[in-house]
Write a protein that holds these residues in place. Structure first.
Motif: not given
Length: 206
Positions: A75-77, A125-130, A134-138, A142-143
């Motif tokens: 989700l970081a992408d 459908k459900k579209l998930f976003t950070l 969440g982005r800070t944790e991602a 690990p990449d």
């Protein structure tokens, strides 16, 4: 070999059965396997070479932590649907690991409860976003956590080894089922000789 016969005992996987309801022929086949491979039978029915090492073959069974880290990294992408994440992990791991919906969707719900991701309905459908949290944790994780699933494993060679083991047991079972006592004895000798030669390979002897 994966068992395909349930209840009636006529499936392919029950050919070498040794349960209390086995007839004399099947008990004889088990005895042949025991003599050739020891009390635990051949080494091809489970673990990394057999059909019982996990669903869908020899794939690594992932922990919940792996699923969590992988979802955050994906989700970081970009935003994704749950099914899309499963496909992406399978592709990015080179087929070594494809998590089940039963592990992905509960993890998505957990991440949403923790405020790390948000969801919106898109085409049913459900579209998930950070989220920002969440982005800070991602970014701190690990990449590519899915790479560990297949690191150091040659899956093509593993498949060849498993196929060879299955073929060996098919041939041995056929001889034990239809051969004469003398042919059965020869079959046991072939298996024992093959086992010795395999250990000699490890000892680097020829």
């Amino acid at each position: 070999m994966r068992s395909r016969g349930h209840g009636n005992g006529h499936g392919h996987g029950h050919r070498y059965g040794n349960g209390p309801h086995c007839g004399p022929d099947r008990q004889g086949e088990y005895e042949g396997r025991r003599r050739a491979f020891g009390p635990f039978g051949p080494p091809f029915g489970g673990g990394p070479f057999g059909g019982r090492g996990g669903r869908g073959g020899p794939h690594r069974r992932a922990r919940r932590g792996d699923v969590r880290a992988s979802i955050l990294a994906l989700l970081a992408d970009r935003p994704m649907h749950g099914y899309e994440m499963i496909q992406e992990i399978g592709e990015r791991s080179g087929g070594a690991w494809k998590p089940s919906p039963g592990s992905v969707y509960p993890t998505l719900q957990l991440l949403e409860d923790e405020g790390l991701i948000s969801s919106a309905s898109e085409g049913g459908k459900k579209l998930f976003t950070l989220t920002d949290t969440g982005r800070t944790e991602a970014e701190a994780g690990p990449d590519a956590p899915w790479e560990a699933a297949g690191r150091g494993v040659d899956w093509e060679s593993m498949a060849e080894i498993r196929a060879a083991g299955v073929g060996l047991m098919e041939a041995f079972g056929q001889v034990w089922k239809t051969g004469t006592p003398e042919q059965r004895e020869k079959a046991v000798g072939v298996i024992n000789e093959a086992r010795k030669k395999l250990y000699l390979i490890l000892a680097d002897e020829h």
